[in-house]
Scaffold this active site. Sequence first.
Site, PDB file in Angstrom:
ATOM      1  N   PHE A  40       0.825  -1.207   0.000  1.00 26.72           N
ATOM      2  CA  PHE A  40       0.000   0.000   0.000  1.00 26.72           C
ATOM      3  C   PHE A  40       0.862   1.262   0.000  1.00 26.72           C
ATOM      4  CE2 PHE A  40      -2.373   2.641   3.397  1.00 26.72           C
ATOM      5  CZ  PHE A  40      -2.791   3.567   2.463  1.00 26.72           C
ATOM      6  N   GLY A  65       1.912  -7.572  -0.754  1.00 24.58           N
ATOM      7  CA  GLY A  65       1.911  -6.571  -1.810  1.00 24.58           C
ATOM      8  C   GLY A  65       1.253  -7.084  -3.082  1.00 24.58           C
ATOM      9  N   TYR A 169       1.978  -8.908  15.970  1.00 23.71           N
ATOM     10  CA  TYR A 169       1.652  -7.599  15.428  1.00 23.71           C
ATOM     11  C   TYR A 169       2.169  -6.492  16.327  1.00 23.71           C
ATOM     12  CZ  TYR A 169      -1.343  -3.676  13.985  1.00 23.71           C
ATOM     13  OH  TYR A 169      -1.804  -2.450  13.576  1.00 23.71           O
TER      14      TYR A 169
END
Length: 346
Positions: A40, A65, A169
């Site tokens: 992004f 991606g 994360y």
Amino acid sequence: MSYLRRFRARYSQTAADCRKVSLRNDRERKRVLVTGGAGFLGSHLCRLLLEAGHQVVCLDDFSIGAKSNVEPLMRFDAFAVAMHDVVEPFELEIDEIYHLANPASPPHCQADPIRAMQTHVLGTINVLELAARHGARVLHVTFSDDGAQQLYPESVGGDAAFLGRRSCYEEGPRSAEALFSDFHELYQLDVRLVRIFNAYGPMMRADDNRIISNFVLRALKGEDITIYGDPSETSTFCFAYDLIDGIVRVMASPASLPVPIDLGSPMEFAIGEVAEQVIELVGSRSSLVLRPKKAGILRRRQPDIALAMQEFGWCPRMDLSGGLLQTIGYFDRLLSASRSPFAEAA
């Protein structure tokens, strides 16, 4: 009151004070590596660097991606794509590295948390070792974590969160930042650290489960928009082009910066109002549906951009409605091209 007017009133700084700077202080053409360059933000960064006259290599394994993000860039003679997993060592002659190859959303981390942690740690080590071998300047981009802090001072590292499904994360980016700091201290590597907050804009994945993309896709399809929790709860959003501008400014700094620089919008918007604005801009018949808040969701993550404003003359320029219109246009084209937007975005 408009976004910029509220921003100026809050920070006593006009848009003119957010001065323009060149991509680099010099005009020398650079050999630049962008890891995660098909993602992004990575694809927007590649385009900006190419338009500035630099030679750019996009390194991406396309697990996150999209090839469609970089296909328009193939018209540049100075652009090359290296299909490679950053977890595996690699060698390139390079002057600067923008390291964006980091799993950026909980769904991708939860799908394969061990692989995600390998990307954060082993991938970062490979990037740093490459930079050390070539004396390259290297910048790391990470997304803000989901700690309990509402206003994030740049000096705060965040709360430890090594347990649970979201641990990679939250702890992966923190590990990568620690490695950058260690390489700077031990090997005098020229490093920069950037934390971005709630990015949105064209090239977002449709399956990232982010607020803006969810709202826009549902409105475009005429589906009801579900809000979990209080619709008056606030969050901040920063347009992709503004973030890329800030990232480039930080890279251009003449001094190494082994401390994080926050980039994001400090302006807060009620989630319900954002959803209503999306519905209005799309011209959709979608309705808002309220559901109990899910455990672990914290929307109010407000960046502290004092350093970015003071040292780099940076502040967000795009107002929310303008950014939403561009994002809506992107997803509208995506939906028009295919009835399976998730496949198109993958």
